[in-house]
Design a protein around this motif. Structure first.
Motif, PDB file in Angstrom:
ATOM      1  N   CYS A 134      -6.459  10.546   5.904  1.00  0.00           N
ATOM      2  CA  CYS A 134      -5.754  10.924   7.135  1.00  0.00           C
ATOM      3  C   CYS A 134      -4.332  11.441   6.924  1.00  0.00           C
ATOM      4  N   VAL A 135      -3.902  11.610   5.679  1.00  0.00           N
ATOM      5  CA  VAL A 135      -2.558  12.117   5.405  1.00  0.00           C
ATOM      6  C   VAL A 135      -2.638  13.144   4.288  1.00  0.00           C
ATOM      7  N   GLY A 136      -2.040  14.302   4.524  1.00  0.00           N
ATOM      8  CA  GLY A 136      -1.975  15.317   3.478  1.00  0.00           C
ATOM      9  C   GLY A 136      -3.267  16.083   3.321  1.00  0.00           C
ATOM     10  N   LYS A 137      -3.497  16.504   2.079  1.00  0.00           N
ATOM     11  CA  LYS A 137      -4.660  17.344   1.773  1.00  0.00           C
ATOM     12  C   LYS A 137      -5.709  16.563   0.989  1.00  0.00           C
ATOM     13  N   PRO A 138      -6.967  16.881   1.212  1.00  0.00           N
ATOM     14  CA  PRO A 138      -8.024  16.243   0.421  1.00  0.00           C
ATOM     15  C   PRO A 138      -8.033  16.775  -1.006  1.00  0.00           C
ATOM     16  N   GLY A 148      -9.380   1.243   2.010  1.00  0.00           N
ATOM     17  CA  GLY A 148      -8.970   2.448   2.711  1.00  0.00           C
ATOM     18  C   GLY A 148      -7.666   2.320   3.476  1.00  0.00           C
ATOM     19  N   HIS A 149      -7.079   3.467   3.765  1.00  0.00           N
ATOM     20  CA  HIS A 149      -5.783   3.593   4.430  1.00  0.00           C
ATOM     21  C   HIS A 149      -5.934   4.003   5.895  1.00  0.00           C
ATOM     22  N   ALA A 150      -5.489   3.165   6.816  1.00  0.00           N
ATOM     23  CA  ALA A 150      -5.157   3.487   8.210  1.00  0.00           C
ATOM     24  C   ALA A 150      -6.256   4.052   9.103  1.00  0.00           C
ATOM     25  N   VAL A 151      -7.466   4.186   8.633  1.00  0.00           N
ATOM     26  CA  VAL A 151      -8.541   4.709   9.479  1.00  0.00           C
ATOM     27  C   VAL A 151      -9.551   3.594   9.689  1.00  0.00           C
ATOM     28  N   PHE A 152      -9.707   3.164  10.929  1.00  0.00           N
ATOM     29  CA  PHE A 152     -10.612   2.065  11.245  1.00  0.00           C
ATOM     30  C   PHE A 152     -11.901   2.649  11.807  1.00  0.00           C
ATOM     31  N   SER A 153     -12.665   3.229  10.902  1.00  0.00           N
ATOM     32  CA  SER A 153     -13.918   3.880  11.234  1.00  0.00           C
ATOM     33  C   SER A 153     -15.041   3.161  10.510  1.00  0.00           C
ATOM     34  N   LYS A 154     -16.063   2.778  11.249  1.00  0.00           N
ATOM     35  CA  LYS A 154     -17.211   2.129  10.631  1.00  0.00           C
ATOM     36  C   LYS A 154     -17.804   3.024   9.545  1.00  0.00           C
ATOM     37  N   ASN A 155     -17.885   4.330   9.814  1.00  0.00           N
ATOM     38  CA  ASN A 155     -18.460   5.258   8.838  1.00  0.00           C
ATOM     39  C   ASN A 155     -17.603   5.362   7.584  1.00  0.00           C
ATOM     40  N   PHE A 156     -16.286   5.318   7.729  1.00  0.00           N
ATOM     41  CA  PHE A 156     -15.384   5.320   6.574  1.00  0.00           C
ATOM     42  C   PHE A 156     -15.650   4.088   5.716  1.00  0.00           C
ATOM     43  N   ASP A 179       0.834  -1.193   0.000  1.00  0.00           N
ATOM     44  CA  ASP A 179       0.000   0.000   0.000  1.00  0.00           C
ATOM     45  C   ASP A 179       0.876   1.252   0.000  1.00  0.00           C
ATOM     46  N   ASP A 180       0.236   2.376  -0.233  1.00  0.00           N
ATOM     47  CA  ASP A 180       0.834   3.709  -0.118  1.00  0.00           C
ATOM     48  C   ASP A 180       1.623   4.161  -1.344  1.00  0.00           C
ATOM     49  N   LEU A 181       1.387   3.545  -2.516  1.00  0.00           N
ATOM     50  CA  LEU A 181       2.012   4.041  -3.731  1.00  0.00           C
ATOM     51  C   LEU A 181       1.613   5.505  -3.901  1.00  0.00           C
ATOM     52  N   GLY A 182       2.593   6.361  -4.081  1.00  0.00           N
ATOM     53  CA  GLY A 182       2.329   7.782  -4.228  1.00  0.00           C
ATOM     54  C   GLY A 182       2.489   8.570  -2.943  1.00  0.00           C
ATOM     55  N   PHE A 183       2.656   7.901  -1.817  1.00  0.00           N
ATOM     56  CA  PHE A 183       2.847   8.593  -0.543  1.00  0.00           C
ATOM     57  C   PHE A 183       4.027   9.560  -0.657  1.00  0.00           C
ATOM     58  N   SER A 184       5.085   9.090  -1.288  1.00  0.00           N
ATOM     59  CA  SER A 184       6.262   9.913  -1.576  1.00  0.00           C
ATOM     60  C   SER A 184       7.027   9.215  -2.694  1.00  0.00           C
ATOM     61  N   GLU A 185       8.005   9.907  -3.266  1.00  0.00           N
ATOM     62  CA  GLU A 185       8.831   9.268  -4.292  1.00  0.00           C
ATOM     63  C   GLU A 185       9.593   8.091  -3.701  1.00  0.00           C
ATOM     64  N   ALA A 186      10.104   8.237  -2.483  1.00  0.00           N
ATOM     65  CA  ALA A 186      10.880   7.165  -1.851  1.00  0.00           C
ATOM     66  C   ALA A 186      10.011   5.923  -1.612  1.00  0.00           C
ATOM     67  N   CYS A 204      -7.261  15.224   9.225  1.00  0.00           N
ATOM     68  CA  CYS A 204      -6.940  14.858  10.601  1.00  0.00           C
ATOM     69  C   CYS A 204      -6.083  13.593  10.524  1.00  0.00           C
ATOM     70  N   SER A 205      -5.144  13.430  11.442  1.00  0.00           N
ATOM     71  CA  SER A 205      -4.284  12.247  11.414  1.00  0.00           C
ATOM     72  C   SER A 205      -5.064  11.014  11.863  1.00  0.00           C
ATOM     73  N   SER A 206      -4.574   9.836  11.465  1.00  0.00           N
ATOM     74  CA  SER A 206      -5.223   8.600  11.891  1.00  0.00           C
ATOM     75  C   SER A 206      -5.156   8.470  13.405  1.00  0.00           C
ATOM     76  N   LYS A 207      -4.065   8.933  14.005  1.00  0.00           N
ATOM     77  CA  LYS A 207      -3.936   8.884  15.466  1.00  0.00           C
ATOM     78  C   LYS A 207      -5.020   9.735  16.124  1.00  0.00           C
ATOM     79  N   GLU A 208      -5.265  10.926  15.580  1.00  0.00           N
ATOM     80  CA  GLU A 208      -6.300  11.796  16.134  1.00  0.00           C
ATOM     81  C   GLU A 208      -7.680  11.167  15.961  1.00  0.00           C
ATOM     82  N   ILE A 209      -7.919  10.579  14.800  1.00  0.00           N
ATOM     83  CA  ILE A 209      -9.215   9.949  14.539  1.00  0.00           C
ATOM     84  C   ILE A 209      -9.425   8.768  15.487  1.00  0.00           C
ATOM     85  N   ARG A 210      -8.381   7.950  15.689  1.00  0.00           N
ATOM     86  CA  ARG A 210      -8.494   6.789  16.591  1.00  0.00           C
ATOM     87  C   ARG A 210      -8.709   7.209  18.038  1.00  0.00           C
TER      88      ARG A 210
END
Length: 187
Positions: A65-69, A129-137, A11-18, A87-93
């Motif tokens: 949960c990362v960057g801009k929408p 989805g990425h890193a957010v364990f929300s029923k609504n998501f 997962d996370d292709l495009g997160f950064s060049e690295a 909002c970060s995934s940590k904040e959401i959790r």
């Protein structure tokens, strides 16, 4: 004798060049046959260009949960901070209740699907989805997937889904007090 096929997804292709270059190496080395792209990230197009000619499943790794929408942040207040970034995934959790609004989430998911299609010229092979364990998501992801006839991927979160699709995921890893885990023990 019955065989089981092991699919390793990056997962996370495009997160950064690295991150994208690391995924490319794993694909080239034959370790990875499934890649999830984060369409909202600035390096998404770069990452796609790296892997587009390989025989892989390419999915939408929807990120809230990362960057801009990609959508107007004023339309999705349950997903963003005052500065307009997610909002970060940590904040959401850490929230006491699931405050993600399904309708707002669908707006952003649709925007990311449109961006995925613009980058790749096609629909994703799977949708998750990425890193957010929300029923609504997850409800929003499934709604958008159904609306567009996409394969919604939901292993580990719904045993009924796993049985129906005969796809089983590993349980979620448990981090230690330093926020780390041992991949060998996990597998």
């Amino acid at each position: 004798m019955e065989y089981m096929k092991l699919i390793l997804r990056a997962d996370d292709l495009g997160f950064s060049e690295a991150v994208s270059l690391g995924i490319l190496k794993a694909v080239k080395d034959g370790l990875i046959t499934s890649v999830g792209m984060m369409p909202n990230m600035p390096s998404a197009s770069y990452g796609y260009q790296l892997v587009k000619d390989y025989d892989i499943a390419l999915g939408q790794h929807t990120n809230i949960c990362v960057g801009k929408p990609l959508s107007d942040s004023s339309l999705i207040p349950s997903l963003v901070q005052p500065n307009g970034e997610f909002c970060s995934s940590k904040e959401i959790r850490s929230r006491q209740e699931d405050t993600i609004c399904v309708e707002e989430c669908e707006i952003e998911i649709e925007a990311q699907l449109k961006r995925f299609q613009e980058i790749t010229g096609r629909n994703p092979d799977y949708f998750e989805g990425h890193a957010v364990f929300s029923k609504n998501f997850f409800i929003a992801l499934e709604n958008v997937a159904k609306r567009h006839h996409l394969f919604f991927c939901n292993p580990n979160l719904d045993p009924k889904w796993e049985e129906e699709h005969q796809l089983y995921g590993l349980p979620f890893f448990k981090e230690d007090e330093k926020g780390l885990y041992n991949p060998s023990e996990y597998m």
